[in-house]
Design a protein around this motif. Structure first.
Motif, PDB file in Angstrom:
ATOM      1  N   TYR A 117      33.337  86.117 -12.398  1.00 32.11           N
ATOM      2  CA  TYR A 117      33.044  87.537 -12.625  1.00 32.11           C
ATOM      3  C   TYR A 117      33.003  88.263 -11.292  1.00 32.11           C
ATOM      4  O   TYR A 117      32.712  87.677 -10.262  1.00 32.11           O
ATOM      5  N   LEU A 118      33.190  89.587 -11.368  1.00 30.14           N
ATOM      6  CA  LEU A 118      33.095  90.424 -10.166  1.00 30.14           C
ATOM      7  C   LEU A 118      31.731  90.287  -9.491  1.00 30.14           C
ATOM      8  O   LEU A 118      31.642  90.247  -8.261  1.00 30.14           O
ATOM      9  N   ASP A 119      30.640  90.228 -10.297  1.00 26.95           N
ATOM     10  CA  ASP A 119      29.298  90.129  -9.710  1.00 26.95           C
ATOM     11  C   ASP A 119      29.191  88.928  -8.763  1.00 26.95           C
ATOM     12  O   ASP A 119      28.515  88.993  -7.742  1.00 26.95           O
ATOM     13  N   VAL A 120      29.853  87.834  -9.115  1.00 29.56           N
ATOM     14  CA  VAL A 120      29.838  86.638  -8.260  1.00 29.56           C
ATOM     15  C   VAL A 120      30.648  86.899  -6.991  1.00 29.56           C
ATOM     16  O   VAL A 120      30.174  86.685  -5.867  1.00 29.56           O
ATOM     17  N   ASN A 177      31.760  89.739  -5.612  1.00 30.90           N
ATOM     18  CA  ASN A 177      31.278  90.834  -4.781  1.00 30.90           C
ATOM     19  C   ASN A 177      30.066  90.407  -3.957  1.00 30.90           C
ATOM     20  O   ASN A 177      29.976  90.699  -2.756  1.00 30.90           O
ATOM     21  N   THR A 178      29.156  89.671  -4.581  1.00 38.34           N
ATOM     22  CA  THR A 178      27.971  89.174  -3.869  1.00 38.34           C
ATOM     23  C   THR A 178      28.378  88.173  -2.789  1.00 38.34           C
ATOM     24  O   THR A 178      27.879  88.223  -1.659  1.00 38.34           O
ATOM     25  N   LEU A 179      29.308  87.295  -3.140  1.00 33.84           N
ATOM     26  CA  LEU A 179      29.774  86.292  -2.181  1.00 33.84           C
ATOM     27  C   LEU A 179      30.440  86.959  -0.977  1.00 33.84           C
ATOM     28  O   LEU A 179      30.159  86.635   0.181  1.00 33.84           O
ATOM     29  N   LYS A 206      29.963  89.921   0.212  1.00 28.34           N
ATOM     30  CA  LYS A 206      28.980  90.612   1.051  1.00 28.34           C
ATOM     31  C   LYS A 206      28.056  89.636   1.778  1.00 28.34           C
ATOM     32  O   LYS A 206      27.654  89.880   2.907  1.00 28.34           O
ATOM     33  N   SER A 207      27.730  88.513   1.134  1.00 28.10           N
ATOM     34  CA  SER A 207      26.871  87.546   1.825  1.00 28.10           C
ATOM     35  C   SER A 207      27.640  86.896   2.980  1.00 28.10           C
ATOM     36  O   SER A 207      27.069  86.611   4.028  1.00 28.10           O
TER      37      SER A 207
END
Lengths: 296, 296
Positions: free
Chosen positions: A242-245, A247-249, A251-252
């Motif tokens: 998913y995008l949430d995964v 996008n978070t990755l 940025k981290s």
């Protein structure tokens, strides 16, 4: 492949980058760095005349000669001229300036001839992560929110063509989940089995999964888990569920792991540079270099 | 609060940690470090007698006196005795040894009296990230796969009690998504608005969202995006929408951002240490110190 290989030796790269609405300091500053680091031309499409802004950077005539202005009275004509120039190959790469990503994407999608035979657009971010031994591509971190299994198959096909274009001979692709064994409780782990099966006859890519992130990027952790995989810990590309995964990755990695990144939208008949305002100038420049390299 | 504050001054910490199946070198090694760094006792529940294994570490009598063995012929009696000792408060903390997480969780869930009034278990990972200015708690990275809105509200309540227990006076909690504004296309962003509303009258926690990871942990990026939030860039805790997000984030922080971590299962009437084999010994020891600190 190493990230450094892709962004080095850029002096000889050529092509014409069309920039939509290059009317702020940040984008002009990135454009000048692109001109200095490559042999490319840039064509600036917009409503405001950026001449004064460009002059304020005090650059040499050689660079000025490689900047071409296309200034119009309204947006409609900006997009029309840009579409014509993409169609007749006067420009080879599309770059987003001071305009929303949604508007650029909608511009591309409006022209059927701009989408390649795979008929799917996805974002790919190419990372140099200090503790990883080679470049890691991750998709999708910016565009597709809840890609279906079929979408992710198309995503892999886009990455396959792109990678061939920049010099890969083979690609290890991992399908990310939270676990290494398919379990009905975790949808991403089940999808992975189905997606990888689709590529079992493909000799250019080895597609495996599900992977936990640790086993995807660290061989030792895969061995500890008793994971039987030829590519664990040695991935060239990682497909997130998913995008949430993603996008978070993304940025981290850029904020906390000091990763460098270059990114493109794939699936159009030309490379698209769609970095956001919050991306660093180095990121924008590296993305442009990556785009030019696909033209070779 | 700083991570270092939580794991320092641990010499004075006391309590009795019950370890289920402490029959491998890794877990004994962690236990001995816990004994050295705290004033706690450990009670080892199992089938194999770990005496020889413990002796092989050649530790002082003072430490040996704080190790208590409960060895039985079968698993059933191991769990029965451990349950009795948790019920009569002979042990204060439950720690997983050489056994699957699923088995320990099922043991807890079998005893209604072991679950607190909130009736929900969640994992919280407490990170020291080199470039972040304070401790960041993230949940859920290990246990809840697709937590509902109600589950995430209970998750926040568990984190609230836990944080009070370790000395917080206030908590900034962010709800992670891929974007900063609710949009119907991204479910996690819509959920965030609903979850934060639930805590609008709570003076101990400020719950806001949706946040992209960049705006959650970096004030400058939040200002650039024009985000109006009192807590952006200054979060104490981050609630992720799905396990796939939390698990990937956990692993990217520990593998690539050199983060230290201590983690617990919350929601039982006692703290539970449920680290996995792949966690470092330092992680296991810090988790035990964190568990003991909640007893103060």
């Amino acid at each position: 492949m190493q990230f450094q290989t892709l962004v080095s030796d850029s002096k000889s790269l050529s092509g014409n980058i069309g920039v939509m609405f290059a009317d702020d300091e940040l984008i002009i500053s990135a454009i000048i760095k692109i001109l200095k680091q490559t042999n490319a031309h840039v064509t600036l499409y917009g409503i405001k005349d950026p001449t004064e802004l460009i002059r304020s950077f005090n650059i040499d005539g050689d660079f000025l000669n490689r900047i071409h202005l296309r200034t119009f009275e309204d947006k409609e004509n900006v997009y029309k001229k840009c579409a014509d120039d993409l169609t007749n190959s006067s420009i080879d790469v599309l770059m987003k300036g001071n305009v929303s990503s949604a508007e650029i994407l909608s511009f591309i999608l409006q022209h059927k001839s701009f989408i390649d035979e795979n008929n799917f657009l996805n974002h790919v971010a190419c990372f140099e992560i200090p503790s990883y031994h080679k470049m890691l591509m991750i998709s999708d971190v910016a565009l597709n929110i809840l890609p279906s299994i079929d979408d992710r198959i198309k995503m892999i096909k886009n990455i396959e063509s792109f990678s061939k274009g920049i010099g890969y001979n083979h690609l290890n692709i991992g399908l990310l989940s939270s676990v290494e064994k398919p379990t009905n409780k975790i949808p991403s782990s089940i999808d992975a089995a189905e997606i990888s099966m689709h590529f079992s006859d493909d000799s250019f890519v080895s597609v495996e999964g599900p992977f936990g992130f640790d086993n995807a990027i660290d061989k030792e952790s895969a061995i500890e888990k008793g994971l039987e995989s030829d590519i664990a810990g040695n991935l060239d590309a990682l497909i997130v569920p998913y995008l949430d995964v993603g996008n978070t990755l993304y940025k981290s990695l850029t904020y906390f792991a000091h990763a460098k990144v270059a990114s493109l939208i794939l699936g159009a008949t030309f490379p698209v540079i769609l970095t956001s305002r919050s991306d660093t100038i180095e990121n924008k420049v590296n993305s442009a270099i990556l785009a030019l390299r696909t033209l070779l």
